[in-house]
Design an enzyme around this catalytic site. Sequence first.
Site, PDB file in Angstrom:
ATOM      1  N   LYS A   1      51.482  77.711  81.457  1.00 33.01           N
ATOM      2  CA  LYS A   1      51.246  78.417  82.733  1.00 33.01           C
ATOM      3  C   LYS A   1      49.852  78.071  83.254  1.00 33.01           C
ATOM      4  O   LYS A   1      49.659  77.820  84.446  1.00 33.01           O
ATOM      5  CB  LYS A   1      51.368  79.937  82.535  1.00 33.01           C
TER       6      LYS A   1
ATOM      7  N   TYR B   1      53.247  78.508  75.474  1.00 29.92           N
ATOM      8  CA  TYR B   1      53.785  79.098  76.710  1.00 29.92           C
ATOM      9  C   TYR B   1      52.645  79.419  77.677  1.00 29.92           C
ATOM     10  O   TYR B   1      52.645  79.008  78.841  1.00 29.92           O
ATOM     11  CB  TYR B   1      54.598  80.370  76.402  1.00 29.92           C
TER      12      TYR B   1
ATOM     13  N   SER C   1      51.383  84.079  85.003  1.00 34.79           N
ATOM     14  CA  SER C   1      51.411  85.221  84.105  1.00 34.79           C
ATOM     15  C   SER C   1      50.001  85.715  83.836  1.00 34.79           C
ATOM     16  O   SER C   1      49.045  84.926  83.800  1.00 34.79           O
ATOM     17  CB  SER C   1      52.058  84.781  82.788  1.00 34.79           C
TER      18      SER C   1
HETATM   19  P1  NAD Z   1      64.446  84.088  82.936  1.00 35.40           P
HETATM   20  O1  NAD Z   1      64.558  83.246  81.715  1.00 35.40           O
HETATM   21  O2  NAD Z   1      65.315  85.284  83.043  1.00 35.40           O
HETATM   22  O3  NAD Z   1      64.651  83.184  84.245  1.00 35.40           O
HETATM   23  C1  NAD Z   1      64.302  81.842  84.294  1.00 35.40           C
HETATM   24  C2  NAD Z   1      65.483  81.072  84.844  1.00 35.40           C
HETATM   25  O4  NAD Z   1      65.138  79.676  84.924  1.00 35.40           O
HETATM   26  C3  NAD Z   1      66.724  81.158  83.978  1.00 35.40           C
HETATM   27  O5  NAD Z   1      67.842  81.527  84.776  1.00 35.40           O
HETATM   28  C4  NAD Z   1      66.897  79.752  83.403  1.00 35.40           C
HETATM   29  O6  NAD Z   1      68.259  79.411  83.223  1.00 35.40           O
HETATM   30  C5  NAD Z   1      66.224  78.897  84.452  1.00 35.40           C
HETATM   31  N1  NAD Z   1      65.649  77.640  83.957  1.00 35.40           N
HETATM   32  C6  NAD Z   1      64.883  77.428  82.857  1.00 35.40           C
HETATM   33  N2  NAD Z   1      64.518  76.138  82.754  1.00 35.40           N
HETATM   34  C7  NAD Z   1      65.055  75.516  83.849  1.00 35.40           C
HETATM   35  C8  NAD Z   1      65.028  74.164  84.313  1.00 35.40           C
HETATM   36  N3  NAD Z   1      64.370  73.223  83.649  1.00 35.40           N
HETATM   37  N4  NAD Z   1      65.699  73.870  85.451  1.00 35.40           N
HETATM   38  C9  NAD Z   1      66.378  74.827  86.136  1.00 35.40           C
HETATM   39  N5  NAD Z   1      66.439  76.114  85.732  1.00 35.40           N
HETATM   40  C10 NAD Z   1      65.779  76.455  84.595  1.00 35.40           C
HETATM   41  O7  NAD Z   1      62.902  84.511  83.060  1.00 35.40           O
HETATM   42  P2  NAD Z   1      62.221  85.579  84.023  1.00 35.40           P
HETATM   43  O8  NAD Z   1      61.766  86.726  83.198  1.00 35.40           O
HETATM   44  O9  NAD Z   1      63.066  85.819  85.209  1.00 35.40           O
HETATM   45  O10 NAD Z   1      60.900  84.773  84.424  1.00 35.40           O
HETATM   46  C11 NAD Z   1      60.831  83.985  85.595  1.00 35.40           C
HETATM   47  C12 NAD Z   1      59.477  83.286  85.633  1.00 35.40           C
HETATM   48  O11 NAD Z   1      58.433  84.262  85.570  1.00 35.40           O
HETATM   49  C13 NAD Z   1      59.233  82.333  84.460  1.00 35.40           C
HETATM   50  O12 NAD Z   1      58.551  81.195  84.937  1.00 35.40           O
HETATM   51  C14 NAD Z   1      58.332  83.135  83.551  1.00 35.40           C
HETATM   52  O13 NAD Z   1      57.506  82.300  82.754  1.00 35.40           O
HETATM   53  C15 NAD Z   1      57.516  83.942  84.535  1.00 35.40           C
HETATM   54  N6  NAD Z   1      56.984  85.180  83.955  1.00 35.40           N
HETATM   55  C16 NAD Z   1      57.837  86.057  83.362  1.00 35.40           C
HETATM   56  C17 NAD Z   1      57.330  87.217  82.748  1.00 35.40           C
HETATM   57  C18 NAD Z   1      58.254  88.172  82.056  1.00 35.40           C
HETATM   58  O14 NAD Z   1      57.769  88.950  81.228  1.00 35.40           O
HETATM   59  N7  NAD Z   1      59.549  88.195  82.330  1.00 35.40           N
HETATM   60  C19 NAD Z   1      55.944  87.469  82.774  1.00 35.40           C
HETATM   61  C20 NAD Z   1      55.110  86.573  83.415  1.00 35.40           C
HETATM   62  C21 NAD Z   1      55.641  85.419  84.015  1.00 35.40           C
HETATM   63  N1  UFG Z   2      55.845  95.573  71.099  1.00 36.88           N
HETATM   64  C1  UFG Z   2      56.254  96.323  70.017  1.00 36.88           C
HETATM   65  N2  UFG Z   2      57.488  96.084  69.497  1.00 36.88           N
HETATM   66  C2  UFG Z   2      58.336  95.134  70.008  1.00 36.88           C
HETATM   67  C3  UFG Z   2      57.902  94.373  71.118  1.00 36.88           C
HETATM   68  C4  UFG Z   2      56.649  94.618  71.630  1.00 36.88           C
HETATM   69  O1  UFG Z   2      55.512  97.184  69.524  1.00 36.88           O
HETATM   70  O2  UFG Z   2      59.444  94.958  69.470  1.00 36.88           O
HETATM   71  C5  UFG Z   2      54.520  95.862  71.697  1.00 36.88           C
HETATM   72  C6  UFG Z   2      53.572  94.683  71.698  1.00 36.88           C
HETATM   73  O3  UFG Z   2      52.850  94.615  70.489  1.00 36.88           O
HETATM   74  C7  UFG Z   2      52.701  94.974  72.927  1.00 36.88           C
HETATM   75  C8  UFG Z   2      53.679  95.689  73.879  1.00 36.88           C
HETATM   76  O4  UFG Z   2      54.730  96.164  73.069  1.00 36.88           O
HETATM   77  O5  UFG Z   2      51.683  95.878  72.579  1.00 36.88           O
HETATM   78  C9  UFG Z   2      54.257  94.769  74.940  1.00 36.88           C
HETATM   79  O6  UFG Z   2      54.846  93.634  74.323  1.00 36.88           O
HETATM   80  P1  UFG Z   2      55.780  92.614  75.126  1.00 36.88           P
HETATM   81  O7  UFG Z   2      56.233  91.581  74.149  1.00 36.88           O
HETATM   82  O8  UFG Z   2      56.821  93.369  75.864  1.00 36.88           O
HETATM   83  O9  UFG Z   2      54.803  91.999  76.227  1.00 36.88           O
HETATM   84  P2  UFG Z   2      53.469  91.125  76.038  1.00 36.88           P
HETATM   85  O10 UFG Z   2      52.421  91.809  76.839  1.00 36.88           O
HETATM   86  O11 UFG Z   2      53.169  90.843  74.635  1.00 36.88           O
HETATM   87  O12 UFG Z   2      53.898  89.734  76.716  1.00 36.88           O
HETATM   88  C10 UFG Z   2      54.395  89.698  78.036  1.00 36.88           C
HETATM   89  C11 UFG Z   2      55.339  88.510  78.218  1.00 36.88           C
HETATM   90  C12 UFG Z   2      54.578  87.226  78.081  1.00 36.88           C
HETATM   91  C13 UFG Z   2      53.418  87.221  78.998  1.00 36.88           C
HETATM   92  C14 UFG Z   2      52.547  88.432  78.778  1.00 36.88           C
HETATM   93  C15 UFG Z   2      51.418  88.524  79.762  1.00 36.88           C
HETATM   94  O13 UFG Z   2      56.330  88.521  77.232  1.00 36.88           O
HETATM   95  O14 UFG Z   2      55.438  86.188  78.471  1.00 36.88           O
HETATM   96  O15 UFG Z   2      53.349  89.612  78.932  1.00 36.88           O
HETATM   97  O16 UFG Z   2      51.938  88.441  81.066  1.00 36.88           O
HETATM   98  F1  UFG Z   2      52.682  86.103  78.761  1.00 36.88           F
END
Ligand code: NAD
Ligand code: UFG
Length: 339
Positions: free
Chosen positions: A154, A150, A125
Site C-alpha cells: 500500500k 501487505y 490503509s
Molecule cells: P475484498 O477482498 O473484499 O475486495 C477486493 C476485491 O478485489 C475482491 O472482490 C477480489 O476478488 C478483487 N481482486 C483481487 N485481486 C484482483 C485482481 N488482481 N484483479 C481484479 N480483481 C481483484 O477487500 P475489501 O475489504 O473490500 O478491500 C478493498 C480494498 O480496500 C483493498 O485494496 C484493501 O487493501 C483496502 N483496504 C481494506 C481494509 C479492510 O480492512 N477491509 C482496510 C484498509 C484498506
Molecule cells: N483482534 C483480536 N482477536 C481477533 C482479531 C483481532 O483480539 O481474532 C484484535 C487485534 O489484536 C486488534 C483489533 O482486534 O487489537 C483489530 O484487529 P483487526 O485484525 O480487525 O484489524 P487491524 O487493525 O489489525 O488491521 C486492519 C486491517 C489491515 C489494515 C489495518 C490498518 O486488517 O488490513 O487495519 O488499516 F492494514
Amino acid sequence: MKKILVTGGMGYIGSHTCVQMIEAGFTPIILDNLANSKPEVLLRIARLSGHKPMFYEGDVRDRRLLDQIFSEHQIESVIHFAGLKAVGESVLKPFEYYDNNVYGSLVLADVMRQSGVKSLIFSSSATVYGEPETMPIDESFTTGAVTNPYGRSKYMVEECLRDIQQAAPDLSIALLRYFNPVGAHPSGLIGEDPQGIPNNLMPFIAQVAVGRRESLSIFGDDYLTADGTGVRDYIHVMDLADGHIATLKAVAQTAGLHIFNLGTGKGSSVLEMVKAFEEACGHPIPYQICPRRGGDISECWAATDKAAQLLGWKASRSIEQMSADTWHWQSKNPNGYEQ
Ligand code: NAD
Ligand code: UFG
C-alpha cells in the site's frame, strides 16, 4: 450518467460503494477476478439498487482487458479497490501481494494514461502510518514504517502514484486511507464474507455469535489502553462508501494529489466491540485472553478534520449500529453468500 470503473467492485467495500454510487446517480462498471468474492454479489447489488452494474470478470493486471473497457466506455474516474488484503498471508506470499497490489496498480495507471482517463481514487490503509507516537493520526504524519508486505504494498503504491501525479500535474489522484471498516448494508443483503478463518476482529466475533466458531481469542490485554486491549477506529462500511461518493463529487475532477483519512475519529477497544456485539445479538460472546498478535499496534484512530472540511464528509454511524448491521447480515446469511 457518469461512468466510474470500480476495480474490486464485487468485494466487501466495493459492493457497498457500488450501491451508494447508483443511489447518488453514478454508473459503476465493475472489473473483478472473483479471487475473493462471489458472483451472487452482483445480483444483490441489483436487488438493492434497482440497477445491475455491467461486470467484467477479469484481472486488473490484464492490460488488454483494461484497454477494451476504456475503449468501450467513456470512463470519468476509476476507484481502485482490487487487491489482496490479508496481512498474515502477505508474509507467506509476498510475491503475490506485490504482483497484485503494486504491479496491478501500475498496469491500471499506465492504461489510464494511454486512454486519457485522468481521475483515480486508490484504496489505501491506515497501516501506512505504522505506529505513531501521538493520536489522532492526521494526513501529514510520516508514512512508510510498515511491518509486513501487505502494508508495504500500500505504501509503495502511494509513493508510485505520488510520483506519477507529480510528473503529470493534470491528473487527479486521491489516496484514501481507511481505518477499520466493519458493518454491513442495513438490509442484511450484502456484507463481509471472509473465506476460511477470519483475520479481523468483527467478522470473527460475528461467526462466534452465529455459532460457526466456539470462542474469540483476544490478542493481548496488557496494552497501555484503558482496558488493556487494542484500540482501533472502526468505521461503518456505509459511511466509508459515502466517503467515496464525497471524494467523487469534491475532488475527483480537480487536478492534484488528494490524501484523506477515512475514519470516525473515535477509538474503541476489543472489549468494547465485544460488548456492543453482545447487545446486538442478545447473547454473550465467549472469549479467552491470548498473547499479543505479532505486528499489532496498541492503538490507532484518525484525525477527521481534513475530510470534513474538504470533502464535506463525516462518518456518523456508532459501534452499536456497526454491530447491529453486522449481526443482521450474519444471521440472515450464516454462511455468507454460499447458502
Ligand atoms: P475484498 O477482498 O473484499 O475486495 C477486493 C476485491 O478485489 C475482491 O472482490 C477480489 O476478488 C478483487 N481482486 C483481487 N485481486 C484482483 C485482481 N488482481 N484483479 C481484479 N480483481 C481483484 O477487500 P475489501 O475489504 O473490500 O478491500 C478493498 C480494498 O480496500 C483493498 O485494496 C484493501 O487493501 C483496502 N483496504 C481494506 C481494509 C479492510 O480492512 N477491509 C482496510 C484498509 C484498506
Ligand atoms: N483482534 C483480536 N482477536 C481477533 C482479531 C483481532 O483480539 O481474532 C484484535 C487485534 O489484536 C486488534 C483489533 O482486534 O487489537 C483489530 O484487529 P483487526 O485484525 O480487525 O484489524 P487491524 O487493525 O489489525 O488491521 C486492519 C486491517 C489491515 C489494515 C489495518 C490498518 O486488517 O488490513 O487495519 O488499516 F492494514
